[in-house]
Every structure is written in structure tokens, then in C-alpha cells.
Design a protein around this motif. Structure first.
Motif, PDB file in Angstrom:
ATOM      1  N   PRO A  26      10.539  -5.070   9.692  1.00 32.18           N
ATOM      2  CA  PRO A  26      10.425  -4.062   8.632  1.00 32.18           C
ATOM      3  C   PRO A  26      11.801  -3.753   8.067  1.00 32.18           C
ATOM      4  N   GLY A  27      11.836  -3.306   6.820  1.00 34.50           N
ATOM      5  CA  GLY A  27      13.130  -2.976   6.236  1.00 34.50           C
ATOM      6  C   GLY A  27      13.070  -1.966   5.114  1.00 34.50           C
ATOM      7  N   VAL A  28      12.194  -2.200   4.124  1.00 39.11           N
ATOM      8  CA  VAL A  28      12.143  -1.355   2.931  1.00 39.11           C
ATOM      9  C   VAL A  28      10.759  -0.724   2.805  1.00 39.11           C
ATOM     10  N   LEU A  29      10.726   0.583   2.690  1.00 32.99           N
ATOM     11  CA  LEU A  29       9.496   1.311   2.398  1.00 32.99           C
ATOM     12  C   LEU A  29       9.529   1.712   0.932  1.00 32.99           C
ATOM     13  N   ARG A  30       8.559   1.230   0.163  1.00 31.87           N
ATOM     14  CA  ARG A  30       8.433   1.598  -1.247  1.00 31.87           C
ATOM     15  C   ARG A  30       7.309   2.628  -1.356  1.00 31.87           C
ATOM     16  N   LEU A  31       7.678   3.833  -1.713  1.00 31.68           N
ATOM     17  CA  LEU A  31       6.747   4.959  -1.723  1.00 31.68           C
ATOM     18  C   LEU A  31       6.504   5.412  -3.159  1.00 31.68           C
ATOM     19  N   PHE A  72      12.241   0.868   9.268  1.00 34.78           N
ATOM     20  CA  PHE A  72      12.397   0.860   7.809  1.00 34.78           C
ATOM     21  C   PHE A  72      13.645   1.666   7.462  1.00 34.78           C
ATOM     22  N   ARG A  73      14.668   0.997   6.978  1.00 30.21           N
ATOM     23  CA  ARG A  73      15.979   1.610   6.787  1.00 30.21           C
ATOM     24  C   ARG A  73      16.239   2.063   5.353  1.00 30.21           C
ATOM     25  N   THR A  74      15.478   1.525   4.386  1.00 28.48           N
ATOM     26  CA  THR A  74      15.660   1.880   2.983  1.00 28.48           C
ATOM     27  C   THR A  74      14.358   2.424   2.432  1.00 28.48           C
ATOM     28  N   LEU A  75      14.443   3.518   1.701  1.00 31.50           N
ATOM     29  CA  LEU A  75      13.300   4.095   1.006  1.00 31.50           C
ATOM     30  C   LEU A  75      13.526   3.940  -0.484  1.00 31.50           C
ATOM     31  N   ARG A  76      12.553   3.355  -1.183  1.00 27.89           N
ATOM     32  CA  ARG A  76      12.617   3.287  -2.639  1.00 27.89           C
ATOM     33  C   ARG A  76      11.447   4.082  -3.201  1.00 27.89           C
ATOM     34  N   LEU A  77      11.772   5.068  -4.016  1.00 31.56           N
ATOM     35  CA  LEU A  77      10.772   5.918  -4.653  1.00 31.56           C
ATOM     36  C   LEU A  77      10.369   5.288  -5.984  1.00 31.56           C
ATOM     37  N   THR A  78       9.054   5.114  -6.173  1.00 27.92           N
ATOM     38  CA  THR A  78       8.555   4.413  -7.337  1.00 27.92           C
ATOM     39  C   THR A  78       7.387   5.181  -7.944  1.00 27.92           C
ATOM     40  N   GLY A  79       6.731   4.559  -8.924  1.00 23.59           N
ATOM     41  CA  GLY A  79       5.552   5.119  -9.540  1.00 23.59           C
ATOM     42  C   GLY A  79       4.534   4.023  -9.788  1.00 23.59           C
TER      43      GLY A  79
END
Length: 369
Positions: A26-31, A72-79
Motif C-alpha cells: 500500500p502507498g497512496v490513499l485517494r479519498l 498508506f503514507r500519502t493521502l490525495r484528496l479528490t472529487g
């Protein structure tokens, strides 16, 4: 996958690091914060309203906390467009303890992708002060006609001119707030479609070079079921690089482990804007898939986790969030979903006939691209 039962038991504290069935960590969580958007880009086709039962601030914080504990070390906030959600700054600020944590539970970076139309000077400052690390602004053209066409704007070139001016101002606001493109804290995204905006390749590259911002060119992808995708509409990344390289010679830098973009360096050092403009990046999900080390998990605004951008179904996380939070159960569910993961759709697309590749997908507006 649906429901509260996990296909595999969670990893114990002394177990090896979490890996999926293909050995990917795991690495990136796109929320996603919303499925709504103030544009109507034809490659995305967003919704006009949000689904019911959006996650609350507290639920999102718990979700990110459990994901960080799993690696998961990176969080990217999206839409959709995440800046339509009024609680972005509050969420980033609420995650500050995770940014300051030591060891295996630390969240290393929070990023956000936006079309820039709501990125005012004040909003840029508030996001930076809340603790946002990186911004990526989407722009698919450099003149009013192309911006209107790619953004689905009514009003033609005049509406496109107004939107373009707002987005260019947003880039200035972001830099003034401290999002430094030289440090990778501000980048520019552009989705390129053959016959629709491929004439914007050189103008977009010139704009990014002049402003000192890295440009990321994205192949038009078959995400969702609404955009009428066809393979002949794809401009391969290699052709994009070739076209730009004929104007400004390039040399390869490569793709970092688990990254989506292959990077190139302008041999002349880029434009006058600064070091950020010395690089060009391409995301070749169609022509050169990178499934082999994909480390991304996507969660919709209403709490459904998808293990692939091209997945047809996901895991509803709300049973572990409502009516009361169940952190252990949520962590076990996320762990189980990841360890059961075997997605590699973009590679399979190349191995299948077109008919086989056109299975239903979740919509891009839900998954944040």
C-alpha cells in the motif's frame, strides 16, 4: 466486494508488511470528498449531485488513520471537485496528528487535485496553513475555445476565457501561498484527447515552462461508462513526448517506483519560470501500463473502497463506521481487501480484445481519477 466480512484475516502486529496477491505494498490513499464538479469535462462526466450518506469529518479521519497504520503514507484528496466541499481545510487540519506521528502510523504527505476555479488567494492560504503539502491543478487547454470544449462549458470561447483567467490566477495564488513548483508542491495536469485538444500540447508545454511548473500529460482513459471512450481517441504518451521533444529536446528521467508518471527533462533547463518547468511528465495508463507496482486505494465520498481505478465494484466501509465506529474492524476490512487485491486492468486491456476490455467500470467522478 461488499459487506462487512473480509476475505482474509487481518495482519497481526508481528506479521510481514502488507502486500496484495501480486506483491504490491500500500502507498497512496485517494479519498474523494464529493462526486460533484463545477465543470463537465467529457472524459469524466461528473454527477450533478452527491450520493447519499457522505462520510463525516470524523469518519474520514478514522479511515485515514487506519489506512496510515496499514502503510498508506500519502493521502490525495479528490472529487469531483474537492474544493466544492466546505470542510477540506478542517479535514487537513484534523489530520495534523498523523503528520506528526512517529514510525509506522505516520502520514507523510497530503495532496489535493483541483480544477482551480475555486482556488482563490484566501483559499490557497487556508489550505497551506491547515497543512496541505501539494496541489495539482488541471488545465486541458491554453485558449478560451479549448478550455470551454474540454471543460464542457456553456458560452463557448468567452466562458473559456473567463475560466482560463481564473485558473491562471489560481496558479499564482498557490505559489504565493507557498506551494513551490520547484519542490514539486505545485503541478499542472492535462488530459489529452486526439482530435479534441492535442493541438494544445505545445502551448501547454510552453505555459508550464514559462511558469516553472511541471506539466503532467495524461492519456485519455476508459474510466467509467459515460465518456464514449474509443482507442482511436488516445494520443499515446510516446507521441506526446515526440511532438514536444521536436520543439524542445528532451532526455528521459524515468518513472519512480510506484509512480504513475514517467518524467523527462528539457535539455535547455526549461523556461524562465524556474526549475519546476524543466521537467515534463506523461501518464501512459493505456499505452504503457504500470499496474505492476500500483500502490493506490481509492475511496468514494460515501465510503466505498475500490482497489483499482477501473474496478466495477468496491467494498462499502460504512458498516465499520456506523452507527458507531469500529476501528479494529475497519482496519481488518481494509487489510483484507488489500491482501485479496489482484487488479491489473490496464495490463489486461492490452492482452484482451476490445470487447473483453469494455466491461463496466465505476465512474471516474466517484473515484477521483
Amino acid at each position: 466486494m461488499t459487506g462487512p466480512s473480509s476475505p482474509l484475516p487481518p495482519a497481526s502486529a508481528g506479521a510481514p508488511p502488507l502486500r496484495d496477491r501480486l506483491g504490491r505494498p500500500p502507498g497512496v490513499l485517494r479519498l474523494s470528498l464529493t462526486a460533484r464538479c463545477n465543470l463537465a469535462c467529457p472524459y469524466c462526466c461528473p454527477d450533478a449531485q452527491d450520493p447519499p450518506q457522505l462520510l463525516t469529518l470524523e469518519e474520514r479521519v478514522l479511515l485515514v488513520s487506519e489506512a496510515a497504520a496499514l502503510g498508506f503514507r500519502t493521502l490525495r484528496l479528490t472529487g469531483g471537485e474537492p474544493l466544492l466541499h466546505p470542510g477540506v481545510e478542517a479535514l487537513v487540519a484534523a489530520l495534523r496528528p498523523l503528520r506528526e506521528a512517529a514510525g509506522a502510523t505516520r502520514l507523510e504527505a497530503i495532496a489535493l487535485t483541483t480544477n482551480g476555479l475555486l482556488l482563490t488567494a484566501e483559499r490557497s492560504q487556508r489550505l497551506r496553513q491547515a497543512g496541505l503539502d501539494r496541489l495539482t491543478v488541471s488545465l486541458d487547454g491554453t485558449d478560451g475555445a479549448s478550455v470551454a470544449r474540454m471543460g464542457g462549458l456553456r458560452g463557448g470561447s468567452a466562458a473559456g476565457d473567463r475560466a482560463l483567467a481564473t485558473i491562471l490566477a489560481a496558479l499564482d495564488h498557490a505559489q504565493s501561498a507557498g506551494f513551490d513548483p520547484a519542490e514539486g508542491a505545485l503541478k499542472l495536469n492535462a488530459v489529452i484527447t486526439r482530435g479534441r485538444n492535442d493541438d494544445q500540447l505545445l502551448p501547454l508545454a510552453a505555459l508550464a515552462r514559462q511558469r516553472g511548473i511541471e506539466l503532467r500529460l495524461i492519456e485519455y482513459m476508459d474510466v467509467g461508462n459515460r465518456n464514449g471512450w474509443a482507442p482511436e481517441q488516445v494520443l499515446p504518451a510516446q507521441e506526446m513526448v515526440q511532438r514536444i521533444g521536436e520543439r524542445w529536446p528532451l532526455e528521459p528521467v524515468g518513472r519512480s517506483a510506484h509512480g504513475t508518471a514517467a518524467r523527462w527533462r528539457y535539455r535547455d533547463g526549461g523556461g524562465s519560470g524556474g526549475p519546476g518547468g524543466s521537467h515534463l511528465a506523461v501518464v501512459a495508463s493505456i499505452s504503457a501500463p504500470f499496474c505492476g507496482d500500483c500502490n493506490r486505494l481509492r475511496v468514494t465520498a460515501d465510503g466505498v473502497a475500490y482497489s483499482c481505478l477501473f474496478a466495477a465494484a468496491g467494498l462499502d466501509l460504512k458498516p465499520w463506521l456506523r452507527p458507531g465506529p469500529d476501528p479494529a474492524g475497519l482496519g481488518a476490512a481494509l487489510s483484507g481487501q488489500w491482501r485479496a487485491r489482484r487488479d491489473r486492468y490496464s495490463e489486461e486491456r492490452q492482452e484482451q480484445t476490445l470487447e473483453g476490455a469494455q466491461r463496466p467500470h465505476a465512474e471516474m467522478a466517484y473515484l477521483g481519477g
